[in-house]
Design an enzyme around this catalytic site. Sequence first.
Site, PDB file in Angstrom:
ATOM      1  N   GLY A  31      -1.701   6.824   3.736  1.00 51.17           N
ATOM      2  CA  GLY A  31      -0.627   6.369   4.621  1.00 51.17           C
ATOM      3  C   GLY A  31       0.274   5.342   3.968  1.00 51.17           C
ATOM      4  CG  LEU A  33       3.125   8.631   4.599  1.00 50.14           C
ATOM      5  CD1 LEU A  33       3.520   9.892   5.378  1.00 50.14           C
ATOM      6  CD2 LEU A  33       2.072   8.963   3.538  1.00 50.14           C
ATOM      7  CG  HIS A  37       2.619   8.904  -0.038  1.00 50.64           C
ATOM      8  ND1 HIS A  37       2.986   7.604   0.239  1.00 50.64           N
ATOM      9  CD2 HIS A  37       1.340   8.851  -0.491  1.00 50.64           C
ATOM     10  CE1 HIS A  37       1.966   6.804  -0.020  1.00 50.64           C
ATOM     11  NE2 HIS A  37       0.963   7.516  -0.475  1.00 50.64           N
ATOM     12  CD  GLN A 149       1.187  14.441 -13.854  1.00 57.28           C
ATOM     13  OE1 GLN A 149       2.410  14.312 -13.827  1.00 57.28           O
ATOM     14  NE2 GLN A 149       0.570  15.255 -14.668  1.00 57.28           N
ATOM     15  CE  LYS A 150       0.998   4.731  -7.441  1.00 50.14           C
ATOM     16  NZ  LYS A 150      -0.018   3.696  -7.736  1.00 50.14           N
ATOM     17  CG  ASP A 151      -3.207   7.099  -7.748  1.00 54.35           C
ATOM     18  OD1 ASP A 151      -3.720   5.993  -7.677  1.00 54.35           O
ATOM     19  OD2 ASP A 151      -2.176   7.426  -7.114  1.00 54.35           O
ATOM     20  CD  GLN A 154      -6.670   9.682  -6.168  1.00 55.86           C
ATOM     21  OE1 GLN A 154      -7.250   8.733  -5.665  1.00 55.86           O
ATOM     22  NE2 GLN A 154      -5.472  10.065  -5.783  1.00 55.86           N
ATOM     23  CB  SER A 186       2.433   1.556  -5.294  1.00 57.44           C
ATOM     24  OG  SER A 186       1.216   1.079  -4.739  1.00 57.44           O
ATOM     25  CB  SER A 187       0.949   2.072   0.011  1.00 55.52           C
ATOM     26  OG  SER A 187       1.133   3.453   0.152  1.00 55.52           O
TER      27      SER A 187
HETATM   28  P1  AMP Z   1      -2.403   7.083  -1.740  1.00 50.35           P
HETATM   29  O1  AMP Z   1      -1.834   7.062  -0.361  1.00 50.35           O
HETATM   30  O2  AMP Z   1      -2.059   5.887  -2.563  1.00 50.35           O
HETATM   31  O3  AMP Z   1      -3.878   7.424  -1.765  1.00 50.35           O
HETATM   32  O4  AMP Z   1      -1.695   8.289  -2.483  1.00 50.35           O
HETATM   33  C1  AMP Z   1      -1.746   9.588  -1.974  1.00 50.35           C
HETATM   34  C2  AMP Z   1      -1.208  10.538  -3.018  1.00 50.35           C
HETATM   35  O5  AMP Z   1       0.145  10.205  -3.307  1.00 50.35           O
HETATM   36  C3  AMP Z   1      -1.990  10.446  -4.339  1.00 50.35           C
HETATM   37  O6  AMP Z   1      -2.135  11.755  -4.866  1.00 50.35           O
HETATM   38  C4  AMP Z   1      -1.077   9.603  -5.173  1.00 50.35           C
HETATM   39  O7  AMP Z   1      -1.213   9.829  -6.563  1.00 50.35           O
HETATM   40  C5  AMP Z   1       0.293  10.061  -4.701  1.00 50.35           C
HETATM   41  N1  AMP Z   1       1.295   9.059  -5.029  1.00 50.35           N
HETATM   42  C6  AMP Z   1       1.267   7.742  -4.737  1.00 50.35           C
HETATM   43  N2  AMP Z   1       2.329   7.114  -5.274  1.00 50.35           N
HETATM   44  C7  AMP Z   1       3.036   8.059  -5.945  1.00 50.35           C
HETATM   45  C8  AMP Z   1       4.226   8.045  -6.714  1.00 50.35           C
HETATM   46  N3  AMP Z   1       4.920   6.930  -6.930  1.00 50.35           N
HETATM   47  N4  AMP Z   1       4.664   9.216  -7.239  1.00 50.35           N
HETATM   48  C9  AMP Z   1       3.968  10.359  -7.045  1.00 50.35           C
HETATM   49  N5  AMP Z   1       2.845  10.440  -6.332  1.00 50.35           N
HETATM   50  C10 AMP Z   1       2.372   9.310  -5.787  1.00 50.35           C
END
Ligand code: AMP
Length: 284
Positions: A31, A33, A37, A149-151, A154, A186-187
Amino acid sequence: MTTAHAIADTRHFVRAARQQGRRIGFVPTMGALHQGHLSLMERARRENDAVAISVFVNPTQFGPAEDFDAYPRDLDRDAALAEGVGVDLLFAPRAAAMYPDGATTYVDQAGPIVETLEGAHRPGHFRGVLTVCGKLFHIVEPDRAYFGQKDYQQVAAVAQMVRDLALPIAIVPCPIVREPDGLAMSSRNQHLDADARQQATCIHRGLQAAQACLDAGVSSAAALADVVRQTLLDAGHCTIDYVAIVHPQTLAPVDTVAEPAVALVAAHFGGTRLIDNHLLTPKG
Ligand code: AMP
Protein backbone atom coordinates in the site's frame (compact mmCIF):
# COMPACT_ATOMS: atom_id res chain seq x y z
CA MET A 1 -13.34 -2.57 -8.76
CA THR A 2 -14.15 -5.05 -6.02
CA THR A 3 -12.48 -4.73 -2.62
CA ALA A 4 -12.25 -7.96 -0.64
CA HIS A 5 -10.98 -8.43 2.90
CA ALA A 6 -11.77 -12.13 3.18
CA ILE A 7 -9.73 -14.89 1.57
CA ALA A 8 -12.95 -16.70 0.57
CA ASP A 9 -14.27 -13.63 -1.30
CA THR A 10 -10.97 -13.26 -3.14
CA ARG A 11 -10.97 -16.93 -4.16
CA HIS A 12 -14.56 -16.60 -5.33
CA PHE A 13 -13.68 -13.57 -7.49
CA VAL A 14 -10.58 -15.05 -9.13
CA ARG A 15 -12.15 -18.46 -9.72
CA ALA A 16 -15.15 -16.84 -11.43
CA ALA A 17 -12.73 -14.85 -13.61
CA ARG A 18 -10.78 -17.97 -14.50
CA GLN A 19 -13.97 -19.87 -15.37
CA GLN A 20 -14.65 -17.15 -17.93
CA GLY A 21 -11.23 -17.90 -19.41
CA ARG A 22 -9.71 -14.66 -18.10
CA ARG A 23 -6.00 -14.64 -17.30
CA ILE A 24 -5.07 -12.96 -14.07
CA GLY A 25 -2.19 -10.57 -13.45
CA PHE A 26 -1.31 -9.96 -9.80
CA VAL A 27 0.57 -7.14 -8.05
CA PRO A 28 1.32 -7.66 -4.34
CA THR A 29 1.94 -4.42 -2.43
CA MET A 30 2.10 -2.99 1.07
CA GLY A 31 0.00 0.00 0.00
CA ALA A 32 0.79 3.73 0.20
CA LEU A 33 0.69 3.41 -3.56
CA HIS A 34 2.79 5.59 -5.83
CA GLN A 35 3.60 5.64 -9.53
CA GLY A 36 6.08 2.78 -9.06
CA HIS A 37 3.27 0.49 -7.91
CA LEU A 38 0.89 1.86 -10.52
CA SER A 39 3.36 1.11 -13.33
CA LEU A 40 3.22 -2.56 -12.31
CA MET A 41 -0.59 -2.49 -12.34
CA GLU A 42 -0.67 -0.74 -15.72
CA ARG A 43 1.58 -3.43 -17.16
CA ALA A 44 -0.55 -6.17 -15.59
CA ARG A 45 -3.59 -4.49 -17.15
CA ARG A 46 -1.98 -4.57 -20.61
CA GLU A 47 -0.83 -8.19 -20.38
CA ASN A 48 -3.82 -9.91 -18.70
CA ASP A 49 -7.61 -10.04 -18.80
CA ALA A 50 -8.08 -9.28 -15.10
CA VAL A 51 -5.86 -7.53 -12.56
CA ALA A 52 -5.76 -8.32 -8.86
CA ILE A 53 -3.63 -6.48 -6.33
CA SER A 54 -3.07 -6.97 -2.64
CA VAL A 55 -2.54 -4.27 -0.04
CA PHE A 56 -1.11 -5.80 3.11
CA VAL A 57 1.56 -4.46 5.44
CA ASN A 58 3.07 -7.84 6.16
CA PRO A 59 4.22 -8.01 9.80
CA THR A 60 6.51 -11.01 9.34
CA GLN A 61 8.88 -9.20 6.99
CA PHE A 62 9.65 -6.45 9.52
CA GLY A 63 12.25 -6.86 12.25
CA PRO A 64 11.35 -5.92 15.83
CA ALA A 65 13.19 -2.57 15.60
CA GLU A 66 11.86 -1.72 12.13
CA ASP A 67 9.09 0.59 10.94
CA PHE A 68 6.05 -1.72 10.89
CA ASP A 69 3.94 0.59 13.09
CA ALA A 70 5.07 3.73 11.28
CA TYR A 71 4.57 2.26 7.78
CA PRO A 72 2.12 4.55 5.92
CA ARG A 73 -1.41 3.19 5.49
CA ASP A 74 -4.31 4.76 3.56
CA LEU A 75 -6.60 2.15 2.03
CA ASP A 76 -9.17 4.62 0.65
CA ARG A 77 -6.51 6.50 -1.28
CA ASP A 78 -4.95 3.22 -2.49
CA ALA A 79 -8.34 1.97 -3.67
CA ALA A 80 -8.99 5.14 -5.67
CA LEU A 81 -5.55 4.97 -7.33
CA ALA A 82 -5.89 1.26 -8.13
CA GLU A 83 -9.34 1.75 -9.60
CA GLY A 84 -7.96 4.60 -11.72
CA VAL A 85 -5.55 2.25 -13.50
CA GLY A 86 -8.16 -0.43 -14.10
CA VAL A 87 -7.56 -2.89 -11.25
CA ASP A 88 -10.45 -5.36 -10.94
CA LEU A 89 -9.84 -6.74 -7.46
CA LEU A 90 -8.15 -5.22 -4.43
CA PHE A 91 -7.46 -7.81 -1.74
CA ALA A 92 -6.79 -6.16 1.64
CA PRO A 93 -6.63 -8.99 4.16
CA ARG A 94 -6.60 -8.54 7.92
CA ALA A 95 -3.44 -9.83 9.63
CA ALA A 96 -5.52 -12.42 11.50
CA ALA A 97 -6.64 -13.92 8.19
CA MET A 98 -3.11 -14.18 6.81
CA TYR A 99 -1.61 -15.40 10.09
CA PRO A 100 -4.33 -17.23 12.02
CA ASP A 101 -3.51 -18.04 15.63
CA GLY A 102 -1.23 -21.00 15.79
CA ALA A 103 0.19 -20.62 12.24
CA THR A 104 3.65 -22.24 12.27
CA THR A 105 4.41 -22.82 8.59
CA TYR A 106 6.83 -20.49 6.81
CA VAL A 107 8.69 -20.51 3.49
CA ASP A 108 12.44 -20.58 4.03
CA GLN A 109 15.05 -20.27 1.32
CA ALA A 110 18.82 -20.70 1.51
CA GLY A 111 21.66 -19.28 -0.55
CA PRO A 112 23.20 -15.92 -1.36
CA ILE A 113 19.99 -14.45 -2.82
CA VAL A 114 18.38 -14.34 0.63
CA GLU A 115 21.42 -14.49 2.92
CA THR A 116 23.42 -11.49 1.69
CA LEU A 117 22.73 -7.73 1.59
CA GLU A 118 19.08 -7.21 2.66
CA GLY A 119 19.04 -10.73 4.10
CA ALA A 120 22.13 -10.03 6.20
CA HIS A 121 20.88 -6.64 7.41
CA ARG A 122 17.27 -7.68 7.97
CA PRO A 123 17.28 -11.19 9.48
CA GLY A 124 14.01 -12.99 8.76
CA HIS A 125 12.95 -10.41 6.15
CA PHE A 126 12.91 -12.77 3.17
CA ARG A 127 11.27 -15.53 5.20
CA GLY A 128 8.41 -13.10 5.78
CA VAL A 129 8.35 -11.94 2.16
CA LEU A 130 8.35 -15.47 0.72
CA THR A 131 5.77 -16.72 3.19
CA VAL A 132 3.35 -13.93 2.38
CA CYS A 133 3.97 -14.16 -1.37
CA GLY A 134 3.50 -17.94 -1.28
CA LYS A 135 0.26 -17.52 0.60
CA LEU A 136 -0.99 -14.73 -1.68
CA PHE A 137 -0.12 -16.83 -4.74
CA HIS A 138 -2.20 -19.71 -3.37
CA ILE A 139 -5.15 -17.41 -2.71
CA VAL A 140 -5.07 -15.45 -5.98
CA GLU A 141 -3.68 -18.18 -8.25
CA PRO A 142 -2.43 -15.63 -10.78
CA ASP A 143 -1.01 -16.44 -14.21
CA ARG A 144 1.55 -13.66 -13.86
CA ALA A 145 2.84 -11.72 -10.87
CA TYR A 146 4.57 -8.35 -11.26
CA PHE A 147 7.45 -7.18 -9.07
CA GLY A 148 9.57 -4.02 -9.18
CA GLN A 149 13.31 -4.25 -9.67
CA LYS A 150 13.76 -1.64 -6.97
CA ASP A 151 13.56 -4.59 -4.60
CA TYR A 152 16.13 -6.48 -6.64
CA GLN A 153 16.75 -9.31 -4.18
CA GLN A 154 13.04 -9.71 -3.53
CA VAL A 155 12.16 -10.41 -7.15
CA ALA A 156 15.14 -12.80 -7.41
CA ALA A 157 14.06 -14.66 -4.26
CA VAL A 158 10.43 -14.90 -5.40
CA ALA A 159 11.49 -16.17 -8.83
CA GLN A 160 13.68 -18.78 -7.09
CA MET A 161 10.76 -19.87 -4.88
CA VAL A 162 8.47 -20.20 -7.89
CA ARG A 163 11.07 -22.37 -9.64
CA ASP A 164 11.85 -24.46 -6.56
CA LEU A 165 8.19 -25.13 -5.73
CA ALA A 166 7.08 -25.49 -9.38
CA LEU A 167 4.38 -22.85 -8.96
CA PRO A 168 2.55 -22.23 -12.26
CA ILE A 169 3.16 -18.46 -12.18
CA ALA A 170 5.29 -16.26 -14.43
CA ILE A 171 7.26 -13.70 -12.40
CA VAL A 172 7.57 -10.45 -14.34
CA PRO A 173 10.33 -8.05 -13.17
CA CYS A 174 9.50 -4.39 -13.93
CA PRO A 175 11.78 -1.33 -14.20
CA ILE A 176 12.34 1.11 -11.33
CA VAL A 177 10.19 4.26 -11.51
CA ARG A 178 11.98 7.38 -10.30
CA GLU A 179 11.17 10.92 -9.27
CA PRO A 180 12.35 13.58 -11.76
CA ASP A 181 15.55 14.06 -9.69
CA GLY A 182 16.34 10.34 -9.81
CA LEU A 183 15.21 9.23 -6.34
CA ALA A 184 13.56 5.82 -6.66
CA MET A 185 9.91 6.09 -5.69
CA SER A 186 9.16 4.42 -2.37
CA SER A 187 6.34 4.52 0.15
CA ARG A 188 9.03 5.36 2.70
CA ASN A 189 10.05 8.58 0.88
CA GLN A 190 7.14 10.36 2.61
CA HIS A 191 9.03 9.97 5.91
CA LEU A 192 11.95 12.08 4.59
CA ASP A 193 12.09 15.70 5.75
CA ALA A 194 13.12 18.34 3.18
CA ASP A 195 16.86 18.02 3.92
CA ALA A 196 16.90 14.22 3.90
CA ARG A 197 14.77 14.19 0.74
CA GLN A 198 17.31 16.42 -1.03
CA GLN A 199 20.24 14.43 0.30
CA ALA A 200 18.74 11.09 -0.74
CA THR A 201 19.17 11.99 -4.42
CA CYS A 202 22.83 11.06 -3.87
CA ILE A 203 21.96 7.36 -4.17
CA HIS A 204 20.97 7.62 -7.81
CA ARG A 205 23.80 10.11 -8.45
CA GLY A 206 26.27 7.64 -6.96
CA LEU A 207 24.97 4.79 -9.08
CA GLN A 208 25.13 6.98 -12.20
CA ALA A 209 28.67 8.09 -11.28
CA ALA A 210 29.71 4.43 -11.06
CA GLN A 211 28.21 3.79 -14.49
CA ALA A 212 30.12 6.84 -15.84
CA CYS A 213 33.40 5.48 -14.40
CA LEU A 214 32.70 2.09 -15.94
CA ASP A 215 32.07 3.86 -19.26
CA ALA A 216 35.42 5.63 -18.81
CA GLY A 217 37.22 2.30 -18.45
CA VAL A 218 37.25 1.59 -14.68
CA SER A 219 36.15 -2.02 -14.31
CA SER A 220 37.30 -2.88 -10.76
CA ALA A 221 34.18 -3.55 -8.69
CA ALA A 222 35.92 -2.24 -5.55
CA ALA A 223 36.77 1.04 -7.29
CA LEU A 224 33.22 1.41 -8.65
CA ALA A 225 31.71 0.70 -5.23
CA ASP A 226 34.02 3.37 -3.78
CA VAL A 227 32.64 5.88 -6.28
CA VAL A 228 29.10 5.18 -5.03
CA ARG A 229 30.17 5.29 -1.37
CA GLN A 230 32.05 8.57 -1.85
CA THR A 231 29.04 10.19 -3.54
CA LEU A 232 26.88 9.23 -0.55
CA LEU A 233 29.44 10.55 1.93
CA ASP A 234 29.92 13.81 -0.02
CA ALA A 235 26.17 14.47 0.18
CA GLY A 236 26.27 14.73 3.98
CA HIS A 237 25.62 12.51 6.95
CA CYS A 238 24.02 9.19 6.17
CA THR A 239 24.54 5.67 7.48
CA ILE A 240 25.45 3.22 4.76
CA ASP A 241 24.31 -0.38 5.33
CA TYR A 242 26.02 -1.61 2.18
CA VAL A 243 27.24 -0.74 -1.30
CA ALA A 244 27.78 -3.97 -3.24
CA ILE A 245 28.41 -5.03 -6.81
CA VAL A 246 27.17 -8.52 -7.57
CA HIS A 247 26.33 -10.97 -10.32
CA PRO A 248 22.78 -10.22 -11.61
CA GLN A 249 21.51 -13.78 -11.14
CA THR A 250 23.53 -15.41 -8.34
CA LEU A 251 24.08 -12.18 -6.38
CA ALA A 252 27.61 -13.37 -5.64
CA PRO A 253 30.14 -10.50 -5.41
CA VAL A 254 32.15 -9.82 -8.58
CA ASP A 255 35.72 -8.50 -8.76
CA THR A 256 35.51 -6.99 -12.22
CA VAL A 257 32.60 -5.62 -14.21
CA ALA A 258 33.36 -7.22 -17.55
CA GLU A 259 29.75 -8.38 -17.92
CA PRO A 260 26.64 -6.59 -16.58
CA ALA A 261 26.62 -6.55 -12.76
CA VAL A 262 24.19 -5.02 -10.29
CA ALA A 263 25.26 -2.26 -7.94
CA LEU A 264 23.04 -2.22 -4.86
CA VAL A 265 22.81 0.37 -2.09
CA ALA A 266 21.05 0.53 1.27
CA ALA A 267 21.47 3.63 3.43
CA HIS A 268 19.66 5.56 6.15
CA PHE A 269 18.76 9.23 5.66
CA GLY A 270 17.48 10.98 8.77
CA GLY A 271 16.06 7.74 10.17
CA THR A 272 14.57 6.45 6.91
CA ARG A 273 16.17 3.42 5.29
CA LEU A 274 16.23 3.48 1.48
CA ILE A 275 17.41 0.93 -1.08
CA ASP A 276 18.18 1.30 -4.77
CA ASN A 277 20.21 -0.41 -7.47
CA HIS A 278 21.48 -0.07 -11.01
CA LEU A 279 22.54 -2.63 -13.61
CA LEU A 280 26.12 -1.59 -14.41
CA THR A 281 26.51 -2.32 -18.09
CA PRO A 282 29.91 -2.28 -19.82
CA LYS A 283 29.97 -0.52 -23.18
CA GLY A 284 29.36 -2.73 -26.16
P1 AMP B 1 5.93 -2.50 -1.63
O1 AMP B 1 4.58 -1.89 -1.48
O2 AMP B 1 7.06 -1.61 -1.23
O3 AMP B 1 6.03 -3.89 -1.02
O4 AMP B 1 6.14 -2.73 -3.18
C1 AMP B 1 5.24 -3.49 -3.93
C2 AMP B 1 5.83 -3.74 -5.30
O5 AMP B 1 6.05 -2.49 -5.95
C3 AMP B 1 7.20 -4.44 -5.22
O6 AMP B 1 7.28 -5.39 -6.27
C4 AMP B 1 8.14 -3.30 -5.42
O7 AMP B 1 9.39 -3.69 -5.97
C5 AMP B 1 7.38 -2.43 -6.40
N1 AMP B 1 7.89 -1.07 -6.37
C6 AMP B 1 8.06 -0.28 -5.29
N2 AMP B 1 8.64 0.89 -5.64
C7 AMP B 1 8.87 0.82 -6.97
C8 AMP B 1 9.44 1.69 -7.93
N3 AMP B 1 9.93 2.89 -7.59
N4 AMP B 1 9.49 1.29 -9.22
C9 AMP B 1 9.02 0.08 -9.58
N5 AMP B 1 8.46 -0.79 -8.74
C10 AMP B 1 8.39 -0.44 -7.45
